[in-house]
Design a protein around this motif. Structure first.
Motif, short mmCIF file in Angstrom:
data_model
loop_
_atom_site.label_atom_id
_atom_site.label_comp_id
_atom_site.label_asym_id
_atom_site.label_seq_id
_atom_site.Cartn_x
_atom_site.Cartn_y
_atom_site.Cartn_z
N ASP A 81 0.83 -1.20 0.00
CA ASP A 81 0.00 0.00 0.00
C ASP A 81 0.86 1.25 0.00
O ASP A 81 0.59 2.21 -0.74
CB ASP A 81 -0.93 0.01 1.22
N HIS A 185 -6.63 4.34 5.52
CA HIS A 185 -7.41 4.00 4.32
C HIS A 185 -7.70 5.26 3.51
O HIS A 185 -7.52 5.27 2.28
CB HIS A 185 -8.72 3.33 4.72
N SER A 224 -4.77 0.00 2.64
CA SER A 224 -6.06 -0.38 2.08
C SER A 224 -6.74 -1.36 3.01
O SER A 224 -6.09 -2.27 3.55
CB SER A 224 -5.87 -1.02 0.69
#
Length: 288
Positions: A81, A185, A224
């Motif tokens: 990520d 996120h 994520s």
């Protein structure tokens, strides 16, 4: 909107997180001014000059090459990520072509997806947008967030609930973990689509209204959300730990189907089943 300063802030925050020992550097005598890596150490380990890496952190190095970014990502021990986020900030996305001009995300939830919410019942399930707007939920999925039904449908957002709703801090037994994951996120989503108006709007609101969100936002963590666990202290059914899986919804603007579950026969499962009697709001499936 991403800027060169965002790239520099991200690199500095990741550099401070890696100790010389973790990077494989020999122990040194004397006192270090920083517990993380120095710029010259990152440059040496990545195989670039200190001048080049300094320009990269200062936002003065345009169009860094993919091999350099890969080398820097390796030195800074970035996960998948964070690596994608780095490439996005540097203008070299690794997965997809540059996005089309920003536009509002569609809030409509297809009828087939709404039926899935009923199919997975009694397991709590929600449909979330890329910005964490609560677009739809089954009865248990809405009851899982007590008090959110008091907000107008268009204001229902799980990030907003976590940081701004009076029940948000109380309902999560592991609030700090949930809050950090929520911010990470949103940081990942913003990195992938920095001009998305729905994403920038919720981030801007939370930075202004929540000191905790602003503090976590400055950590530049990127993650994520695909699965995990949440510990609830629910006012109607008591304490329970539920795992969740996040599934991408096809033919949507980043919609995600989130389904919670617990192992049958456990107290957590029994508490989860009681959510259907927790007083379901009258607009359980109303789209945002």
């Amino acid at each position: 909107m991403s800027t060169r300063s965002d790239l520099g802030e991200f690199l500095r925050s990741r550099r401070a997180r890696v100790s010389p020992r973790e990077a494989g550097l020999p122990a040194t005598t004397g006192r270090r001014r920083t517990s993380g890596l120095r710029r010259e150490e990152v440059a040496m380990l990545a195989g670039v000059s200190i001048e080049y890496y300094t320009r990269l952190e200062q936002g003065k190095q345009s169009n860094p090459s993919r091999p350099v970014l890969e080398a820097v990502a390796g030195v800074l021990r970035l996960d998948d990520d964070e690596r994608r986020h780095l490439f996005g900030l540097a203008g070299a996305p690794v997965r997809r072509a540059p996005a089309a001009p920003a536009r509002p995300a569609r809030a409509e939830v297809r009828a087939e997806v709404r039926r899935l919410l009923d199919i997975v019942s009694p397991h709590p399930a929600q449909v979330l947008s890329r910005a964490n707007d609560l677009l739809a939920a089954n009865e248990q999925g809405l009851a899982l967030l007590p008090g959110i039904e008091e907000w107008p449908a268009r204001a229902r957002n799980t990030a907003r609930y976590t940081f701004l709703h009076p029940q948000g801090r109380r309902v999560y037994d592991n609030w700090e973990e949930v809050a950090a994951a929520t911010v990470a996120h949103l940081r990942a989503v913003a990195g992938a689509d920095p001009d998305a108006p729905d994403v920038t709007a919720v981030i801007g609101e939370l930075v202004v209204k929540s000191a905790e969100f602003a503090r976590l936002w400055e950590r530049y963590d990127v993650r994520s959300r695909t699965n995990g666990r949440k510990r609830f202290n629910h006012p109607s059914v008591g304490r329970m730990t539920l795992s969740y899986e996040v599934l991408e919804v096809a033919r949507s603007d980043g919609h995600r189907l989130v389904v919670y579950q617990a192992e049958p026969g456990t107290p957590d499962h029994d508490a989860m089943l009681l959510l259907r009697h927790a007083g379901t709001p009258r607009t359980a499936g109303e789209p945002a």
